[in-house]
Scaffold this motif. Structure first.
Motif, mmCIF file in Angstrom:
data_model
loop_
_atom_site.group_PDB
_atom_site.id
_atom_site.type_symbol
_atom_site.label_atom_id
_atom_site.label_comp_id
_atom_site.label_asym_id
_atom_site.label_seq_id
_atom_site.Cartn_x
_atom_site.Cartn_y
_atom_site.Cartn_z
ATOM 1 N N TRP A 217 30.696 28.912 22.942
ATOM 2 C CA TRP A 217 31.523 30.223 23.783
ATOM 3 C C TRP A 217 31.767 31.473 22.943
ATOM 4 C CZ3 TRP A 217 33.934 25.227 23.754
ATOM 5 C CH2 TRP A 217 35.059 25.208 23.164
ATOM 6 N N ASN A 218 32.215 32.256 23.018
ATOM 7 C CA ASN A 218 32.957 33.415 22.387
ATOM 8 C C ASN A 218 33.748 33.873 22.833
ATOM 9 O OD1 ASN A 218 31.877 35.104 24.122
ATOM 10 N ND2 ASN A 218 29.520 35.098 22.166
ATOM 11 N N ALA A 219 34.003 35.038 22.894
ATOM 12 C CA ALA A 219 35.245 35.810 24.020
ATOM 13 C C ALA A 219 34.697 36.774 24.703
ATOM 14 C CB ALA A 219 35.295 37.266 22.417
ATOM 15 N N ARG A 220 33.259 36.535 25.432
ATOM 16 C CA ARG A 220 32.649 37.014 26.301
ATOM 17 C C ARG A 220 32.656 36.425 26.636
ATOM 18 N NH1 ARG A 220 26.348 39.115 26.438
ATOM 19 N NH2 ARG A 220 26.261 37.320 26.438
ATOM 20 N N SER A 221 32.594 34.831 26.715
ATOM 21 C CA SER A 221 32.813 33.775 27.583
ATOM 22 C C SER A 221 33.585 33.621 28.657
ATOM 23 C CB SER A 221 32.586 32.689 27.272
ATOM 24 O OG SER A 221 31.146 32.520 26.597
ATOM 25 N N ASP A 222 34.969 34.383 28.715
ATOM 26 C CA ASP A 222 35.605 34.728 29.086
ATOM 27 C C ASP A 222 36.533 33.402 29.283
ATOM 28 O OD1 ASP A 222 38.384 35.611 29.472
ATOM 29 O OD2 ASP A 222 37.668 36.114 31.249
ATOM 30 N N ILE A 223 37.137 31.858 28.264
ATOM 31 C CA ILE A 223 37.404 30.892 28.891
ATOM 32 C C ILE A 223 38.927 30.856 29.294
ATOM 33 C CG2 ILE A 223 37.987 28.767 27.589
ATOM 34 C CD1 ILE A 223 34.957 29.015 28.577
ATOM 35 N N SER A 224 39.672 31.422 28.822
ATOM 36 C CA SER A 224 40.699 31.992 28.868
ATOM 37 C C SER A 224 41.770 31.937 30.486
ATOM 38 C CB SER A 224 41.868 32.831 27.929
ATOM 39 O OG SER A 224 41.208 33.723 27.555
ATOM 40 N N ALA A 225 39.814 32.065 31.279
ATOM 41 C CA ALA A 225 40.331 32.643 32.556
ATOM 42 C C ALA A 225 40.264 31.191 33.281
ATOM 43 C CB ALA A 225 39.684 33.774 32.492
ATOM 44 N N LEU A 226 39.946 30.175 32.726
ATOM 45 C CA LEU A 226 39.598 28.500 33.613
ATOM 46 C C LEU A 226 40.748 27.959 32.988
ATOM 47 C CD1 LEU A 226 35.880 28.598 33.438
ATOM 48 C CD2 LEU A 226 36.379 29.556 34.156
ATOM 49 N N THR A 227 41.546 27.952 31.460
ATOM 50 C CA THR A 227 42.071 27.370 31.092
ATOM 51 C C THR A 227 42.958 27.586 30.058
ATOM 52 O OG1 THR A 227 42.198 24.900 30.328
ATOM 53 C CG2 THR A 227 40.168 25.754 29.881
ATOM 54 N N ASP A 228 44.165 27.058 29.722
ATOM 55 C CA ASP A 228 44.656 27.044 28.604
ATOM 56 C C ASP A 228 44.540 25.925 27.475
ATOM 57 O OD1 ASP A 228 46.816 24.811 29.790
ATOM 58 O OD2 ASP A 228 48.117 26.330 29.670
ATOM 59 N N ASP A 229 43.821 25.228 28.158
ATOM 60 C CA ASP A 229 43.428 23.835 26.404
ATOM 61 C C ASP A 229 42.332 23.800 26.738
ATOM 62 O OD1 ASP A 229 43.494 21.854 25.182
ATOM 63 O OD2 ASP A 229 44.833 20.646 26.615
ATOM 64 N N ALA A 230 41.662 24.585 25.014
ATOM 65 C CA ALA A 230 39.846 23.735 24.624
ATOM 66 C C ALA A 230 39.985 22.515 24.907
ATOM 67 C CB ALA A 230 40.475 25.090 23.538
ATOM 68 N N THR A 231 40.538 21.923 24.718
ATOM 69 C CA THR A 231 40.143 20.664 24.932
ATOM 70 C C THR A 231 39.318 19.913 25.625
ATOM 71 O OG1 THR A 231 42.144 19.110 24.842
ATOM 72 C CG2 THR A 231 41.666 20.024 22.470
#
Length: 386
Positions: A217-231
């Protein structure tokens, strides 16, 4: 400088919708060390498979169509506005991405660029890749050089045995109601151990052999909108049987919310319609161990005596250790137990790394460290320069 064979258009061209095209009805063959440059569309209606030289596609935009899939030994793709495939291409040896994408229709998965048993590629990047479906034949492990019109978003496939055939495409489309696929994939239909799945992007992977995959994933994936814990990021797949999203696991998970990758547990790709990034509600055991962060490191193996190798002072406290280094897409490029400072920008892993004697490409890499003596796990980034 390569010398190319230019076939007289007067003898071997057809006019289709007002455009010229080279029409093959069985009269063309590329001999060993021969080079054939296509500067116009190719219509292939006869076997074109006894080739052992180089086929190059050059110009603004070229279309490949017809009724018989051509088989080329080496291929160069240098079309500024794209090599459009209405018909597949088989590649027996090397594909060199020079400029422009190779485009296949996402609504027609039977049209794809296919890497045969010894097929590989070099030169892939955001502006030059396969925008659509890539396939493999008789290969066990492969990195599909797929993406959309803007970004390279490869999928790393590691199978338990050789795939008779497998194919993959990336979609930067609404996961729930994609425009390129029929059907819908409700992002709220989740198995018990899934909290969320990405609504922004997904991959479609076909294959019948049990495999693991790595997704990045990268910035465009917007993972922070799903979770605040990448693990907690995992691979999720839409089950064809249960019609819901299934947690396919995530070990290892490396990176931050802005950039990283995750590797699934073993599964059969054909059991799932599409796969994407998700968030685990109940972390798997490997994720329950605390993973600490170390500094980000800069490695520049240029012989000036400064940062020539990857040196971690903390390892002096734990000579019994395990160090692993991955590229940004999840490909392991280096591993060593009882590490001190051996990494100098070269891969020591027998995998997909091409031109390994030239060293790894400049860019961001992820590292993991397990200090066996102290039972501590660490991860972080390093930047490799030249």
């Amino acid at each position: 400088m390569k010398s190319f064979l230019y076939i007289p258009l007067l003898l071997l061209t057809a006019v289709v919708s007002g455009q010229t095209a080279l029409y093959n009805n069985g009269n063309i063959r590329i001999h060993e060390e021969g080079n054939l440059g296509f500067h116009t569309d190719l219509i292939n209606d006869s076997p074109f498979d006894d080739n052992s030289g180089l086929a190059g596609f050059y110009g603004s935009a070229i279309t490949v169509s017809g009724s018989v899939v051509p088989l080329f030994f080496d291929v160069e793709s240098g079309t500024d506005n794209g090599l459009f495939m209405e018909l597949g291409i088989d590649n027996a040896n090397n594909t060199l991405f020079i400029t422009g994408n190779i485009l296949t229709p996402r609504t027609q998965p039977n049209v794809y660029y296919n890497f045969l048993e010894n097929g590989f590629y070099v030169g892939e990047r955001n502006l030059s890749k396969i925008d659509g479906y890539a396939g493999i034949t008789n290969q066990q492990n492969f990195i599909f050089p797929v993406g959309d019109d803007q970004q390279l978003r490869p999928l790393v496939l590691n199978s338990q045995s050789a795939n008779l055939t497998a194919k993959c495409a990336y979609f930067f489309e609404n996961t729930e109601n994609p425009v390129s696929l029929s059907g819908s994939f409700n992002v709220d239909e989740l198995d018990l151990d899934l909290e969320f799945v990405s609504p922004l992007e997904f991959w479609r992977l076909e294959g019948s052999v049990t495999s693991t995959v790595s997704l990045s994933w990268n910035a465009r994936s917007d993972i922070s909108a799903l979770t605040d814990d990448a693990t907690k990021v995992v691979v999720a797949g839409w089950s064809k049987v249960s019609n819901r999203w299934i947690n396919l696991g995530g070990n290892p998970v490396l990176g931050s919310l802005e950039e990283g990758f995750v590797t699934s547990e073993a599964f059969i790709p054909d059991d799932y319609e599409i796969i994407t990034l998700g968030v685990s509600k109940i972390p798997f055991e490997p994720l329950e161990r605390e993973v600490l962060s170390l500094d980000n490191y800069f490695v520049s193996p240029n012989g000036d005596g400064i940062n020539d190798t990857f040196f971690i002072p903390e390892l002096l406290q734990s000579p019994n250790n395990e160090v692993r280094i991955y590229d940004r897409y999840g490909l392991k490029v280096f591993e060593l137990d009882n590490y001190t400072d051996e990494f100098a920008g070269f891969s020591n892993v027998n995998n997909f790394v091409i031109q390994r004697d030239d060293g790894l490409p400049v860019g961001v890499y992820f590292y993991t460290i397990y200090m066996v003596d102290l039972d501590l796990n660490y991860q972080g980034f390093l930047y490799l320069a030249r």
